[in-house]
Design an enzyme around this catalytic site. Structure first.
Site, PDB file in Angstrom:
ATOM      1  N   LYS A  35       8.537   7.805   4.129  1.00 45.48           N
ATOM      2  CA  LYS A  35       7.339   8.395   3.508  1.00 45.48           C
ATOM      3  C   LYS A  35       6.172   7.406   3.572  1.00 45.48           C
ATOM      4  O   LYS A  35       6.380   6.230   3.908  1.00 45.48           O
ATOM      5  CB  LYS A  35       7.657   8.733   2.051  1.00 45.48           C
ATOM      6  CG  LYS A  35       8.037   7.507   1.225  1.00 45.48           C
ATOM      7  CD  LYS A  35       8.740   7.873  -0.061  1.00 45.48           C
ATOM      8  CE  LYS A  35       9.126   6.610  -0.815  1.00 45.48           C
ATOM      9  NZ  LYS A  35      10.093   6.863  -1.874  1.00 45.48           N
ATOM     10  N   TYR A 255     -17.946 -14.387  -4.683  1.00 44.53           N
ATOM     11  CA  TYR A 255     -18.436 -13.546  -5.778  1.00 44.53           C
ATOM     12  C   TYR A 255     -17.915 -14.047  -7.119  1.00 44.53           C
ATOM     13  O   TYR A 255     -16.743 -14.407  -7.247  1.00 44.53           O
ATOM     14  CB  TYR A 255     -17.973 -12.103  -5.596  1.00 44.53           C
ATOM     15  CG  TYR A 255     -18.682 -11.371  -4.486  1.00 44.53           C
ATOM     16  CD1 TYR A 255     -20.061 -11.194  -4.512  1.00 44.53           C
ATOM     17  CD2 TYR A 255     -17.960 -10.836  -3.432  1.00 44.53           C
ATOM     18  CE1 TYR A 255     -20.713 -10.509  -3.497  1.00 44.53           C
ATOM     19  CE2 TYR A 255     -18.598 -10.147  -2.406  1.00 44.53           C
ATOM     20  CZ  TYR A 255     -19.975  -9.990  -2.445  1.00 44.53           C
ATOM     21  OH  TYR A 255     -20.610  -9.313  -1.444  1.00 44.53           O
TER      22      TYR A 255
HETATM   23  C1  LIG Z   1      11.231   6.127  -1.886  1.00 43.73           C
HETATM   24  C2  LIG Z   1      12.555   6.642  -2.287  1.00 43.73           C
HETATM   25  C3  LIG Z   1      13.735   5.940  -1.969  1.00 43.73           C
HETATM   26  C4  LIG Z   1      13.736   4.582  -1.320  1.00 43.73           C
HETATM   27  O1  LIG Z   1      13.464   3.580  -2.281  1.00 43.73           O
HETATM   28  P1  LIG Z   1      13.410   2.036  -1.873  1.00 43.73           P
HETATM   29  O2  LIG Z   1      13.249   1.334  -3.164  1.00 43.73           O
HETATM   30  O3  LIG Z   1      12.218   1.881  -0.998  1.00 43.73           O
HETATM   31  O4  LIG Z   1      14.685   1.755  -1.175  1.00 43.73           O
HETATM   32  C5  LIG Z   1      14.931   6.540  -2.281  1.00 43.73           C
HETATM   33  N1  LIG Z   1      14.986   7.757  -2.891  1.00 43.73           N
HETATM   34  C6  LIG Z   1      13.873   8.429  -3.232  1.00 43.73           C
HETATM   35  C7  LIG Z   1      13.990   9.741  -3.897  1.00 43.73           C
HETATM   36  C8  LIG Z   1      12.633   7.894  -2.952  1.00 43.73           C
HETATM   37  O5  LIG Z   1      11.530   8.566  -3.285  1.00 43.73           O
END
Ligand SMILES: *Cc1c(COP(=O)(O)O)cnc(C)c1O
Length: 358
Positions: A35, A255
């Site tokens: 994702k 800044y």
């Molecule tokens: C993003 C996600 C993962 C993976 O998590 P990590 O900490 O990156 O390994 C697993 N399950 C779900 C439902 C997620 O949304």
């Protein structure tokens, strides 16, 4: 010299990390989480490199369709499932698996007349309190789904852990117990583990694991880095030294004038800022790497530039490469200095960067 920022994506490292997951989980099925544009590494680039995965996990139907459009025909599971009938039709049409986490989705399914059976995962909330059916809803929801003939069997039961990276295992143990209780009557496959749980809860690996961050070479545990988990960081982010200045004792930098030179000293200006995805909240002393030497960030990060203390590397010159994280500089250290997590840094690299892969 040009103002080029490179996000170098090491696909061999990605494959190495996948193999590491494979070693840890044996013949269980692996759903690779890609994702958010493959955690910022490029959705298609990552998907194509992980050809041995059993499935991909994404957040939205849009991400799933981008994969299908590019010819990726692996199993794809969308963690949010569908929101309406139009969405639902896209899942069926494109053979994409929907996570069912809310009774409104079951209402929609009961009203729909699908042309082909839909593949689903069933999500149970065991304590995260984000998505999923709570214990009291599980039985009815599951029965309603099973009564539908538009649902493909088997249904995978899943839950998500809120605290698997904590060295105190009590909350996770509670979630695991709840999941066990809630799924006692279900004979289908089950899925629990994110990266942290794959590494810390061997007893919970179940039928499907869902690694995300570890595929990209990052440790899910506070205070540790990927190398300590036998992982290789996939992304190296680099920029260029665009100016070197000799400043005087007492000179202020950037800044807000937040940093003052304690002595006469060389300071370097680097071609990267928060407009590129480098964290603005990185504090004084955050490490960068110039020709294998750590130099500390000084002054506030601006949109297109940042400044570094060149005293550790007085012979650094305009045009030298500056590594912000990656080979030789764990991203976990940078994240800690910016009071964030590597996930956010990886997802935040903008399209101003040139993505190069090997
Ligand atoms: C993003 C996600 C993962 C993976 O998590 P990590 O900490 O990156 O390994 C697993 N399950 C779900 C439902 C997620 O949304």
């Amino acid at each position: 010299m040009t103002r080029e920022i490179q996000a170098h994506i090491n696909l061999a490292a990605l494959r190495h990390n996948f193999t590491r997951v494979r070693e840890l989980v044996g013949d269980r099925s692996i759903l690779s989480m890609i994702k958010a544009d493959g955690y910022g590494h490029g959705l298609l680039r990552v998907a194509r490199a992980l050809e041995n995965t059993d499935a991909f996990g994404v957040a939205s139907i849009g991400e799933a369709l981008a994969l299908r459009k590019a010819g990726i025909d692996s199993r794809i599971v969308v963690m949010s499932g569908f929101f309406n009938a139009t969405d639902l039709a896209l899942f069926v049409e494109n053979n994409i698996t929907a996570v069912i986490h809310h009774r409104l989705q079951i209402d929609l399914l009961e009203k729909s007349h699908l042309r082909k059976p839909l593949s689903i995962w069933f999500k149970i909330d065991t304590g995260m309190h984000r998505l999923g059916f709570c214990s009291e809803e599980v039985e009815v929801a599951y029965q309603r789904l099973n009564a539908l003939d538009c649902i493909q069997q088997p249904i995978v039961c899943m839950t998500h852990l809120a605290d698997a990276d904590n060295s105190d295992h009590s909350f996770t143990q509670q979630q695991l117990n709840r999941f066990e209780m809630a799924t006692q009557k279900f004979s289908g496959p089950k899925s629990v583990c994110n990266s942290a749980a794959i590494l810390a809860y061997k007893e919970a690996l179940a039928d499907w694991v869902r690694p995300g961050i570890m595929l990209y070479g990052v440790s899910p545990f506070p205070g540790r880095n990927g190398l300590q988990e036998a992982l290789e960081l996939v992304m190296t982010l680099s920029a260029t030294l665009m100016a070197v200045k000799s400043l005087k004792k007492g000179d202020l930098i950037g800044y807000g004038c937040t940093w003052q030179c304690p002595e006469d000293m060389p300071v370097g200006v680097v071609t990267i800022g928060y407009g590129d995805g480098y964290p603005r909240h990185a504090k004084n002393g955050t490490p960068v790497l110039i020709n294998d030497t750590i130099c500390p960030l000084v002054g506030r990060v601006s949109m297109d530039m940042m400044t570094v203390d060149l005293r550790p590397k007085p012979n650094a010159k305009v045009g030298d490469q500056v590594v912000l994280w990656g080979q030789g500089l764990p991203i976990e250290e940078v994240a800690e200095c910016a009071e964030t997590i590597p996930y956010e840094l990886l997802c935040g690299v903008t399209q101003r960067a040139t993505f190069v892969e090997t």
